[in-house]
Design an enzyme around this catalytic site. Structure first.
Site, PDB file in Angstrom:
ATOM      1  N   GLY A 141       0.856  -1.192   0.000  1.00 47.37           N
ATOM      2  CA  GLY A 141       0.000   0.000   0.000  1.00 47.37           C
ATOM      3  C   GLY A 141       0.887   1.235   0.000  1.00 47.37           C
ATOM      4  N   GLY A 146      -0.463   3.132   6.761  1.00 45.73           N
ATOM      5  CA  GLY A 146      -0.620   2.452   8.056  1.00 45.73           C
ATOM      6  C   GLY A 146      -0.225   0.982   8.041  1.00 45.73           C
ATOM      7  N   ARG A 174      15.963   6.091  10.042  1.00 52.73           N
ATOM      8  CA  ARG A 174      15.289   7.175  10.761  1.00 52.73           C
ATOM      9  C   ARG A 174      15.730   7.117  12.224  1.00 52.73           C
ATOM     10  NH1 ARG A 174       9.814   5.299   8.057  1.00 52.73           N
ATOM     11  NH2 ARG A 174      10.029   6.335   6.036  1.00 52.73           N
ATOM     12  N   ARG A 267       3.410  11.886  10.752  1.00 54.53           N
ATOM     13  CA  ARG A 267       4.529  11.007  11.121  1.00 54.53           C
ATOM     14  C   ARG A 267       5.838  11.798  11.193  1.00 54.53           C
ATOM     15  NH1 ARG A 267       5.724   5.666   7.614  1.00 54.53           N
ATOM     16  NH2 ARG A 267       6.879   7.143   6.308  1.00 54.53           N
ATOM     17  N   ARG A 278       6.637  10.799  -2.266  1.00 52.01           N
ATOM     18  CA  ARG A 278       5.830   9.666  -1.795  1.00 52.01           C
ATOM     19  C   ARG A 278       4.353   9.859  -2.163  1.00 52.01           C
ATOM     20  NH1 ARG A 278       8.321   6.356   2.927  1.00 52.01           N
ATOM     21  NH2 ARG A 278      10.513   6.618   2.458  1.00 52.01           N
TER      22      ARG A 278
HETATM   23  N1  ATP Z   1      -6.216   4.381  10.674  1.00 59.15           N
HETATM   24  C1  ATP Z   1      -5.367   5.372  10.971  1.00 59.15           C
HETATM   25  N2  ATP Z   1      -5.866   6.600  11.277  1.00 59.15           N
HETATM   26  C2  ATP Z   1      -5.026   7.617  11.570  1.00 59.15           C
HETATM   27  N3  ATP Z   1      -3.692   7.516  11.575  1.00 59.15           N
HETATM   28  C3  ATP Z   1      -3.159   6.324  11.259  1.00 59.15           C
HETATM   29  C4  ATP Z   1      -3.957   5.198  10.940  1.00 59.15           C
HETATM   30  N4  ATP Z   1      -3.150   4.147  10.677  1.00 59.15           N
HETATM   31  C5  ATP Z   1      -1.886   4.596  10.830  1.00 59.15           C
HETATM   32  N5  ATP Z   1      -1.879   5.876  11.182  1.00 59.15           N
HETATM   33  C6  ATP Z   1      -0.720   6.770  11.382  1.00 59.15           C
HETATM   34  O1  ATP Z   1      -0.233   7.095  10.093  1.00 59.15           O
HETATM   35  C7  ATP Z   1       1.181   7.243  10.113  1.00 59.15           C
HETATM   36  C8  ATP Z   1       1.779   6.328   9.034  1.00 59.15           C
HETATM   37  O2  ATP Z   1       1.588   4.995   9.410  1.00 59.15           O
HETATM   38  P1  ATP Z   1       2.669   3.875   9.082  1.00 59.15           P
HETATM   39  O3  ATP Z   1       4.033   4.372   9.405  1.00 59.15           O
HETATM   40  O4  ATP Z   1       2.216   2.635   9.734  1.00 59.15           O
HETATM   41  O5  ATP Z   1       2.502   3.814   7.503  1.00 59.15           O
HETATM   42  P2  ATP Z   1       3.196   2.841   6.449  1.00 59.15           P
HETATM   43  O6  ATP Z   1       2.178   2.438   5.479  1.00 59.15           O
HETATM   44  O7  ATP Z   1       3.905   1.750   7.150  1.00 59.15           O
HETATM   45  O8  ATP Z   1       4.241   3.822   5.779  1.00 59.15           O
HETATM   46  P3  ATP Z   1       5.604   3.487   4.949  1.00 59.15           P
HETATM   47  O9  ATP Z   1       5.195   2.730   3.757  1.00 59.15           O
HETATM   48  O10 ATP Z   1       6.134   4.827   4.631  1.00 59.15           O
HETATM   49  O11 ATP Z   1       6.479   2.710   5.843  1.00 59.15           O
HETATM   50  C9  ATP Z   1       1.628   6.884  11.511  1.00 59.15           C
HETATM   51  O12 ATP Z   1       1.863   8.090  12.240  1.00 59.15           O
HETATM   52  C10 ATP Z   1       0.445   6.122  12.085  1.00 59.15           C
HETATM   53  O13 ATP Z   1       0.355   6.265  13.484  1.00 59.15           O
HETATM   54  N1  LIG Z   2       9.734  -3.816  -2.904  1.00 61.67           N
HETATM   55  C1  LIG Z   2      10.017  -3.614  -1.614  1.00 61.67           C
HETATM   56  N2  LIG Z   2       9.470  -2.560  -0.966  1.00 61.67           N
HETATM   57  C2  LIG Z   2       9.750  -2.419   0.326  1.00 61.67           C
HETATM   58  C3  LIG Z   2      10.588  -3.290   1.026  1.00 61.67           C
HETATM   59  N3  LIG Z   2      10.691  -2.874   2.293  1.00 61.67           N
HETATM   60  C4  LIG Z   2       9.909  -1.790   2.400  1.00 61.67           C
HETATM   61  N4  LIG Z   2       9.348  -1.515   1.223  1.00 61.67           N
HETATM   62  C5  LIG Z   2       8.418  -0.432   0.887  1.00 61.67           C
HETATM   63  O1  LIG Z   2       9.126   0.789   0.759  1.00 61.67           O
HETATM   64  C6  LIG Z   2       8.236   1.851   1.047  1.00 61.67           C
HETATM   65  C7  LIG Z   2       8.922   2.865   1.889  1.00 61.67           C
HETATM   66  O2  LIG Z   2       9.271   2.366   3.124  1.00 61.67           O
HETATM   67  P1  LIG Z   2       9.895   3.316   4.247  1.00 61.67           P
HETATM   68  O3  LIG Z   2      10.292   2.426   5.378  1.00 61.67           O
HETATM   69  O4  LIG Z   2      11.044   4.033   3.626  1.00 61.67           O
HETATM   70  O5  LIG Z   2       8.787   4.286   4.633  1.00 61.67           O
HETATM   71  C8  LIG Z   2       7.018   1.225   1.732  1.00 61.67           C
HETATM   72  O6  LIG Z   2       5.951   1.245   0.799  1.00 61.67           O
HETATM   73  C9  LIG Z   2       7.413  -0.176   1.988  1.00 61.67           C
HETATM   74  O7  LIG Z   2       6.325  -1.071   1.892  1.00 61.67           O
HETATM   75  C10 LIG Z   2      11.147  -4.389   0.306  1.00 61.67           C
HETATM   76  O8  LIG Z   2      11.889  -5.230   0.835  1.00 61.67           O
HETATM   77  N5  LIG Z   2      10.833  -4.497  -0.991  1.00 61.67           N
END
Ligand code: ATP
Ligand SMILES: Nc1nc2c(ncn2[C@@H]2O[C@H](COP(=O)(O)O)[C@@H](O)[C@H]2O)c(=O)[nH]1
Length: 401
Positions: A141, A146, A174, A267, A278
């Site tokens: 996603g 999230g 980070r 975040r 992004r």
């Molecule tokens: N349902 C929600 N409602 C509001 N805030 C949310 C929700 N889910 C997650 N968040 C918040 O949104 C922010 C981004 O969430 P998260 O880091 O889990 O995203 P991610 O998809 O893992 O991002 P990335 O792909 O960049 O790693 C965080 O601050 C989290 O607390």
């Molecule tokens: N194709 C892959 N995508 C990955 C991998 N690990 C993380 N991710 C994706 O990168 C973005 C950005 O992550 P972030 O930690 O810099 O916020 C996020 O959409 C992850 O799902 C991987 O091994 N392969």
């Protein structure tokens, strides 16, 4: 599944052959698969690992094939059993736990493909691993939707059931990220070299950095008997879909583009430039995520708790499910084998001593009916259970509980 027929063990105290499959034992043992004879044993002294020779019928002499995969260390007591037309099961008698069972692949699709690539005779080692931890889960996603938050909740609630596949990335860590836990932070040239060496299941250029899932990072989770969770982008999900990894693919959507932006800003981990990049990439990802065929499930992460509940439901983890069965599989140690017999997909192992601490005669069944995968790496889906003494060690149905 039941008790081993007594005659098998009584007739099989000798070291070679049982009338079903030729089972051989020794420090160097020969076995036949199809029309080809293989010698598996100890002549590879330079590496102190088990060596392999193939008998070339036209030249009428032993030749040395290219041996791929991690080679098992030498053992003075080997059992070799052909398994189907494409591999030999090798038992290292008395080896340390988790090093007792190996497969020498001689004609699997992987070996046939490598034969073509290398233009030589090839065999490949693959380690036998008990149990099957369930399909890995790919969560994908746009950035900020999230994914990490949902995965963290799952891992916190079910720590023995799930394991996270720690990706490699060239992005800088980070503030609160730890190397080896959140990511393996790596240099681009090192990662590119590893990609060339086929150490990655998938990799992609994401928001200007290289990210990838190594084969090893998925294997270590499955070795621990846990279900692997991958947090990867849509390109990565596509690559995994095209790979041999049989996984469940889940796409997480934001309720709106504006919410996504709010979350990313909240975040606070990205500079304005990175954040804009992004958000731009999110548009394409949202389109691809919804396109048919790639994802098995699409969840909208509006209310976090509601989305988490839906995720648990689709993974069969709702409050009425018996989640105990889905935790890491209980392992029993491999017995010290005295005789071996193979009937269909069941291999009967007769032992004098087992790690169950009983010095009496114990009988085990190694069920290979659900064998999965193969080289490179691991052969999974093996099930080992005790069938004797029946009452003392079983749950009454012939299988250890
Ligand atoms: N349902 C929600 N409602 C509001 N805030 C949310 C929700 N889910 C997650 N968040 C918040 O949104 C922010 C981004 O969430 P998260 O880091 O889990 O995203 P991610 O998809 O893992 O991002 P990335 O792909 O960049 O790693 C965080 O601050 C989290 O607390
Ligand atoms: N194709 C892959 N995508 C990955 C991998 N690990 C993380 N991710 C994706 O990168 C973005 C950005 O992550 P972030 O930690 O810099 O916020 C996020 O959409 C992850 O799902 C991987 O091994 N392969």
């Amino acid at each position: 599944m039941g008790e081993a027929p007594a005659f098998l063990f009584d007739d099989l105290e000798k070291s070679c052959g049982n009338g079903y499959d030729l089972i051989c034992r020794g420090r160097e043992t020969t076995t036949i698969v199809g029309n080809t004879k293989y010698a598996i044993g100890d002549y590879d002294d330079s590496t102190l690992s088990i060596g392999v020779k193939v008998f070339d019928n036209s030249l009428e002499k032993w030749v040395y094939p290219t041996v791929l995969g991690t080679k098992p260390e030498l053992s003075s007591d080997l059992w070799a059993l052909p398994h189907g037309e494409d591999r030999v099961m090798v038992i290292k008698n008395g080896a340390i736990t988790d090093d007792d069972l190996w497969f020498l692949e001689v004609d699997t699709p992987y070996v046939r493909q490598q034969k073509k690539v290398l233009g030589s005779d090839v065999v490949a080692w693959s380690k036998g691993v008990m149990g099957y931890a369930g399909k890995p889960i790919v969560i994908s996603g746009p950035s900020g939707v999230g994914k990490g938050t949902l995965i963290a909740k799952l891992m916190k609630e079910f720590p023995s059931m799930f394991g996270f596949s720690v990706s490699h990335t060239t992005r800088a860590p980070r503030e609160k990220e730890t190397n080896g836990i959140h990511y393996h932070f790596t240099e681009r040239n090192v990662m590119e070299e590893d990609i060339k060496d086929e150490k990655f299941l998938e990799f992609a250029q994401v928001h200007g950095n290289l990210y990838g899932t190594s084969v090893e990072s998925v294997e270590v989770v499955a070795d621990a008997g846990k279900r692997c969770i991958l947090d990867i982008d849509v390109q990565g999900a596509k690559s995994v879909r095209a790979s041999s990894l049989d996984a469940i693919f889940i796409f997480i959507c934001p309720p709106s583009y504006e919410d996504l932006e709010k979350r990313l800003r909240f975040r606070g981990t990205e500079t304005e430039d990175q954040l804009q990049k992004r958000l731009r990439n999110a548009k394409g990802e949202l389109e691809q995520g919804r396109s048919p065929g790639l994802f098995d499930h699409v969840l909208i992460n509006d209310d976090l708790d509601a989305c988490y509940l839906t995720l648990k439901n689709l993974l069969g983890l709702n409050e009425f499910a018996d989640n105990t069965n889905q935790s890491a599989q209980k392992k029993i140690g491999f017995p010290l084998v005295k005789s071996v017999s193979k009937v269909g997909n069941k291999i009967y192992l007769n032992s004098t001593i087992s790690d169950l601490g009983n010095a009496s005669k114990n009988s085990f069944v190694l069920d290979v009916s659900s064998l999965k995968g193969g080289a490179p790496g691991r052969t999974r889906g093996l099930d080992l259970y005790s069938v004797y003494p029946f009452a003392a060690f079983t749950n009454g149905f012939g299988k250890l509980s």
